[in-house]
Design a protein around this motif. Structure first.
Motif, mmCIF file in Angstrom:
data_model
loop_
_atom_site.group_PDB
_atom_site.id
_atom_site.type_symbol
_atom_site.label_atom_id
_atom_site.label_comp_id
_atom_site.label_asym_id
_atom_site.label_seq_id
_atom_site.Cartn_x
_atom_site.Cartn_y
_atom_site.Cartn_z
ATOM 1 N N UNK A 96 0.838 -1.201 0.000
ATOM 2 C CA UNK A 96 0.000 0.000 0.000
ATOM 3 C C UNK A 96 0.871 1.247 0.000
ATOM 4 N N UNK A 97 0.616 2.105 -0.969
ATOM 5 C CA UNK A 97 1.293 3.405 -1.057
ATOM 6 C C UNK A 97 0.287 4.458 -0.614
ATOM 7 N N UNK A 98 0.435 4.928 0.638
ATOM 8 C CA UNK A 98 -0.510 5.891 1.199
ATOM 9 C C UNK A 98 -0.158 7.284 0.704
ATOM 10 N N UNK A 99 -1.044 7.887 -0.061
ATOM 11 C CA UNK A 99 -0.778 9.162 -0.723
ATOM 12 C C UNK A 99 -1.731 10.226 -0.181
ATOM 13 N N UNK A 156 1.822 14.241 -9.757
ATOM 14 C CA UNK A 156 0.998 13.246 -10.440
ATOM 15 C C UNK A 156 1.823 12.010 -10.792
ATOM 16 N N UNK A 157 3.103 12.204 -11.036
ATOM 17 C CA UNK A 157 3.966 11.072 -11.364
ATOM 18 C C UNK A 157 4.063 10.076 -10.215
ATOM 19 N N UNK A 158 3.661 10.525 -9.022
ATOM 20 C CA UNK A 158 3.658 9.624 -7.866
ATOM 21 C C UNK A 158 2.791 8.396 -8.145
ATOM 22 N N UNK A 159 1.801 8.547 -9.022
ATOM 23 C CA UNK A 159 0.881 7.454 -9.319
ATOM 24 C C UNK A 159 1.352 6.572 -10.461
ATOM 25 N N UNK A 160 2.393 6.982 -11.151
ATOM 26 C CA UNK A 160 2.892 6.169 -12.257
ATOM 27 C C UNK A 160 3.554 4.901 -11.708
ATOM 28 N N UNK A 161 3.237 3.800 -12.318
ATOM 29 C CA UNK A 161 3.833 2.542 -11.898
ATOM 30 C C UNK A 161 3.011 1.763 -10.888
ATOM 31 N N UNK A 162 1.960 2.382 -10.335
ATOM 32 C CA UNK A 162 1.109 1.621 -9.417
ATOM 33 C C UNK A 162 0.184 0.727 -10.236
ATOM 34 N N UNK A 163 -0.320 -0.319 -9.600
ATOM 35 C CA UNK A 163 -1.155 -1.290 -10.310
ATOM 36 C C UNK A 163 -2.641 -1.098 -10.032
ATOM 37 N N UNK A 164 -2.941 -0.161 -9.153
ATOM 38 C CA UNK A 164 -4.329 0.159 -8.851
ATOM 39 C C UNK A 164 -4.394 1.422 -8.020
#
Length: 545
Positions: free
Chosen positions: A325-328, A341-349
């Protein structure tokens, strides 16, 4: 015959009384007994519904619409027994009931006192609706020595005397800290904590000693000697890599055997712990990993999303993968910073959870847009669904003034205050200026699923579902035609068709928003269909299958 097990805590808070009670419940269940768990909370709030998540963590909701302590979530996840309004009582609720009786004249002019009136009320709620259960496990919140807990401790002391030792047991959870400079585990905090209990007339029969390493035999004998318990009843409560390994750990240390011995019940043979062993094996040896970004506003206190985090873990168990879990914090997206916004690049969901208030909403809407445009599996829960609808209204329909009346008046009230709805055979009504406590759409409600929809497939073809709600605002069904015209399908509706319950985007790998809180019904041995489906989509996104 119902037996009562009272679980108290000492030395410091947050030692894990809730997990201990839930684990003991699971062990007794595995031995064939019927159990029920309850929580007594010493704070003056009537319930945690109006408390900030930073103050109290998650608010758990039961089927019958009670806003309750998060420990009830642990009870349900470990035992599968649905909690109810009768299973969580606070000082505020106890006093409110007693004062209401005094105002009605029920005490016939008598002086109303903590003893016997408050303690009698506590004893009544402990024993209510317990017929047919072998064990009722009662967790007393707070820490022994706190002034707020005294009425509850006095009540359980009285009740134990009334039902006798054959039907009552006290389990006390304490801390045995390790002092590096001395190279020793220290038993004195436990001794003092038990002394506090003895001061109010309670002798614990079992001690759960929270520690980060094995307790030497001589230290266990020392604790037993000074605390007046059997050495076998000094049970180490080790730090665990997963809360789902705790029942196995407690069984290995003999907790369930000591409980049954106290009640003179047979404990020959072993409980069936295969499902717990399977769960722990899946967590410790996954076949892959997926990363889920949780974009919320309470990410600095993860207890705010306790059931959510566990439900995502359950989804991972269903596919034998680890869910990272990546808590943003949603506010990082609100400045329009492309780097953020690039923080979300590479996540799978991407998951946008529930919440209240305007702070962070712009960032949540940007996260929804990122998931929709980049074809990343998206799951919006309650407030997260509302943000998904607002995002579609603004960016697909072109309604730039689309918003929620929760944030004030707006040109396009795509989300508005719910003032009237049906619950069972009665109509519930609310007003904007009413009390906040207990005035939302709370508890279990029915939704009808559209034939041919993804969500109906996720629910294994079910045409009708029951899910738990906790919200004051609803998606405005008047915008349905415009939103469906741009591809956001209303695939789950209330029975009368007036309240949107689920939306989805059919030409997306997995894009679902729900108005309810499915995380509240997920269990490690029965992952919720929506979390199972969401993690399955994330696995495909990660190309693990």
């Amino acid at each position: 015959m119902t037996r009562f097990v009272f679980v108290t805590g000492g030395v410091v808070s947050s030692l894990g009384k809730g997990i201990a009670a839930a684990s003991l419940g699971a062990l007794l269940q595995a031995r064939g007994y019927k159990v029920r768990l309850r929580k007594l909370d010493p704070y003056l709030n009537v319930d945690p519904g109006t408390m900030s998540p930073y103050q109290h963590g998650e608010v758990f909701v039961t089927d019958d619409g009670a806003e309750a302590d998060l420990d009830l979530g642990h009870y349900e996840r470990f035992t599968g027994v649905h909690a109810s309004r009768a299973d969580n009582w606070t000082t505020g609720r106890i006093y409110s009931d007693v004062i209401a009786k005094e105002r009605r004249g029920d005490y016939l002019g008598g002086t109303v006192q903590v003893i016997p009136h408050i303690t009698d009320k506590i004893k009544d709620v402990i024993q209510a609706e317990t017929d047919g259960y072998d064990f009722v496990l009662v967790e007393v919140g707070g820490t022994v020595g706190d002034i707020e807990s005294l009425p509850f401790l006095e009540a359980i002391r009285q009740l134990a005397n009334e039902v006798g030792p054959t039907r009552s047991l006290f389990v006390h959870l304490t801390l045995v800290p390790y002092i590096p400079s001395a190279g020793e585990l220290k038993t004195k905090p436990t001794q003092h904590s038990v002394k506090e209990l003895l001061g109010v007339g309670i002798q614990p029969q079992i001690l759960l000693c929270r520690c980060d390493r094995p307790i030497p035999e001589n230290e266990r004998r020392k604790i037993a000697l000074f605390c007046n318990v059997r050495p076998e009843s000094v049970i180490p409560a080790y730090d665990a890599d997963s809360i789902y390994s705790v029942p196995i750990s407690y069984h290995a240390e003999g907790l369930d055997r000591e409980v049954l011995r106290h009640f003179n019940l047979s404990f020959y043979g072993e409980p069936d712990l295969r499902r717990w062993e399977k769960i722990v094996q899946s967590i410790r040896a996954p076949e892959g990993e997926v990363t889920i970004a949780v974009v919320g506003k309470y990410t600095n206190l993860l207890d705010s999303y306790k059931s959510l985090a566990e439900a995502l873990t359950h989804g991972g168990i269903a596919h034998n993968v680890k869910v990272r879990l990546d808590w943003v914090d949603s506010q990082i997206f609100e400045a329009g910073d492309e780097e953020a916004v690039k923080r979300l690049e590479g996540v799978h969901g991407i998951l946008v959870p529930g919440g209240f208030g305007e702070r962070g909403t712009g960032g949540k809407i940007e996260a929804v847009r990122f998931a929709r445009e980049r074809k990343i599996p998206f799951f919006g829960i309650c407030f997260g669904m509302q943000m998904a609808v607002i995002e579609a209204a603004r960016n697909l329909v072109g309604l730039k003034g689309a918003s929620s009346t929760e944030f004030g008046t707006c040109a396009e009230p795509v989300v508005g205050l719910l003032t009237e709805w049906t619950k069972g055979n009665r109509v519930e009504t609310r007003s904007a200026g009413g009390d906040l406590g207990g005035t939302m759409r709370l508890g279990s409600y029915t939704a009808h699923l559209a034939e041919g929809s993804l969500v109906r497939e996720v629910y294994d073809g079910a045409a009708e579902i029951q899910e738990r709600h906790r919200h004051r605002f609803e998606v405005n069904v008047a915008y349905r035609e415009k939103l469906e015209g741009v591809g956001l399908k209303f695939c789950g509706m209330s029975p009368d068709g007036s309240l949107p319950e689920i939306v989805e985007v059919p030409d997306h790998p997995w894009f679902i928003g729900v108005q309810f809180h499915p995380e509240l019904k997920s269990k490690p041995f029965a992952p919720h269909p929506l979390f199972r489906g969401f993690i399955g989509a994330a696995v495909k996104q990660a190309r693990l299958v």
